[in-house]
Design a protein around this motif. Structure first.
Motif, short mmCIF file in Angstrom:
data_model
loop_
_atom_site.label_atom_id
_atom_site.label_comp_id
_atom_site.label_asym_id
_atom_site.label_seq_id
_atom_site.Cartn_x
_atom_site.Cartn_y
_atom_site.Cartn_z
N PHE A 28 0.82 -1.22 0.00
CA PHE A 28 0.00 0.00 0.00
C PHE A 28 0.85 1.27 0.00
O PHE A 28 0.52 2.25 -0.66
CB PHE A 28 -0.97 0.00 1.18
N VAL A 29 1.96 1.24 0.73
CA VAL A 29 2.84 2.42 0.77
C VAL A 29 3.50 2.65 -0.58
O VAL A 29 3.60 3.79 -1.05
CB VAL A 29 3.89 2.27 1.90
N LEU A 30 3.95 1.59 -1.23
CA LEU A 30 4.63 1.75 -2.52
C LEU A 30 3.68 2.25 -3.60
O LEU A 30 4.09 3.00 -4.49
CB LEU A 30 5.30 0.45 -2.96
N ILE A 31 2.43 1.87 -3.55
CA ILE A 31 1.48 2.36 -4.55
C ILE A 31 1.27 3.86 -4.38
O ILE A 31 1.15 4.60 -5.35
CB ILE A 31 0.14 1.59 -4.46
N ALA A 32 1.26 4.31 -3.14
CA ALA A 32 1.01 5.73 -2.85
C ALA A 32 2.30 6.46 -2.44
O ALA A 32 2.23 7.46 -1.73
CB ALA A 32 -0.02 5.84 -1.75
N LEU A 33 3.46 6.00 -2.89
CA LEU A 33 4.73 6.54 -2.40
C LEU A 33 4.89 8.05 -2.58
O LEU A 33 5.30 8.73 -1.64
CB LEU A 33 5.92 5.80 -3.03
N PRO A 34 4.56 8.63 -3.73
CA PRO A 34 4.71 10.08 -3.82
C PRO A 34 3.87 10.84 -2.79
O PRO A 34 4.33 11.80 -2.18
CB PRO A 34 4.27 10.42 -5.25
N ARG A 35 2.65 10.38 -2.56
CA ARG A 35 1.80 11.03 -1.56
C ARG A 35 2.33 10.80 -0.16
O ARG A 35 2.22 11.67 0.71
CB ARG A 35 0.36 10.54 -1.70
N VAL A 36 2.89 9.62 0.10
CA VAL A 36 3.46 9.32 1.41
C VAL A 36 4.66 10.23 1.68
O VAL A 36 4.80 10.78 2.77
CB VAL A 36 3.87 7.83 1.50
N ILE A 37 5.51 10.41 0.68
CA ILE A 37 6.67 11.28 0.85
C ILE A 37 6.24 12.73 1.05
O ILE A 37 6.81 13.44 1.89
CB ILE A 37 7.63 11.14 -0.35
N GLU A 38 5.25 13.18 0.31
CA GLU A 38 4.78 14.55 0.49
C GLU A 38 4.14 14.73 1.87
O GLU A 38 4.31 15.76 2.50
CB GLU A 38 3.79 14.93 -0.61
N ALA A 39 3.41 13.72 2.35
CA ALA A 39 2.83 13.80 3.69
C ALA A 39 3.91 13.85 4.75
O ALA A 39 3.82 14.60 5.73
CB ALA A 39 1.89 12.62 3.93
N GLY A 40 4.96 13.06 4.55
CA GLY A 40 6.09 13.11 5.48
C GLY A 40 6.78 14.46 5.46
O GLY A 40 7.20 14.97 6.50
N GLY A 41 6.88 15.06 4.30
CA GLY A 41 7.46 16.39 4.19
C GLY A 41 6.60 17.43 4.89
O GLY A 41 7.13 18.34 5.54
N GLN A 42 5.28 17.29 4.78
CA GLN A 42 4.39 18.22 5.47
C GLN A 42 4.49 18.06 6.99
O GLN A 42 4.28 19.00 7.73
CB GLN A 42 2.94 18.02 5.01
N THR A 43 4.80 16.84 7.43
CA THR A 43 4.96 16.60 8.86
C THR A 43 6.17 17.36 9.41
O THR A 43 6.10 17.99 10.45
CB THR A 43 5.13 15.10 9.14
N PHE A 44 7.29 17.28 8.69
CA PHE A 44 8.52 17.92 9.15
C PHE A 44 8.62 19.37 8.73
O PHE A 44 9.18 20.19 9.45
CB PHE A 44 9.75 17.16 8.64
#
Length: 175
Positions: free
Chosen positions: A66-82
């Motif tokens: 599930f993470v690999l399918i949505a990887l760009p969104r996961v990375i952007e969400a992580g960036g918004q966290t930090f």
């Protein structure tokens, strides 16, 4: 700019889009593989609970898919966290003089760094699964460091902005 700097800028300009597309395709393929591995692990667990792979590794296999399918969104969400807010328009880097078209070359280098960050994030995800299976040498902290490092590299503009703000650097502008 001539020489190796110009070659780097041209190579990155030519390869950036296709490499990002290739990495997206690879992420989808890896997601399918992880999903099918999770399914096979469930079948093994159903047949023989004592010799089957770990349940945590099976759960992580499905999470990886599930993470690999949505990887760009996961990375952007992580960036918004930090790093809350939009990406910085420009950051500073360096303590020296500035050659002509230096910003273009630094932009090309930062694009390479972003792609390396994506690869580090993917590796961290798979190290996490290896750690959940109890594989030697794979630990949750090493997986977390891969993923955190990949996230920081993907958002290298924010990291440089934080360093520049902390240290008061204002020499070379990257836009």
């Amino acid at each position: 700019m001539t020489g190796i700097g110009e070659m780097l800028v041209k190579a990155v300009a030519d390869l950036d889009g296709p490499l990002r597309l290739l990495l997206s395709i690879v992420c989808y393929i890896l997601a399918l593989i992880a999903f099918f591995q999770g399914c096979l692990r469930l079948l093994k667990y159903n047949e023989d609970k004592f010799h089957a792979p770990s349940v945590s590794g099976t759960v992580v296999s499905f999470l990886i898919a599930f993470v690999l399918i949505a990887l760009p969104r996961v990375i952007e969400a992580g960036g918004q966290t930090f790093f809350a807010g939009d990406s910085p328009v420009s950051v500073s880097l360096g303590y020296g003089g500035r050659a002509a078209d230096y910003d273009r070359m630094l932009g090309a280098v930062l694009t390479i760094v972003e792609l390396i960050g994506l690869l580090a994030m993917i590796k961290g995800i798979f190290v996490l699964r290896a750690a959940s299976d109890g594989s030697g040498g794979a630990t949750v902290p090493s997986a977390a460091m891969h993923m955190l490092g990949g996230l920081m590299l993907w958002h290298i503009g924010w990291v440089l902005l934080a360093v520049q703000t902390t240290l008061g650097i204002g020499v070379l502008r990257i836009s």
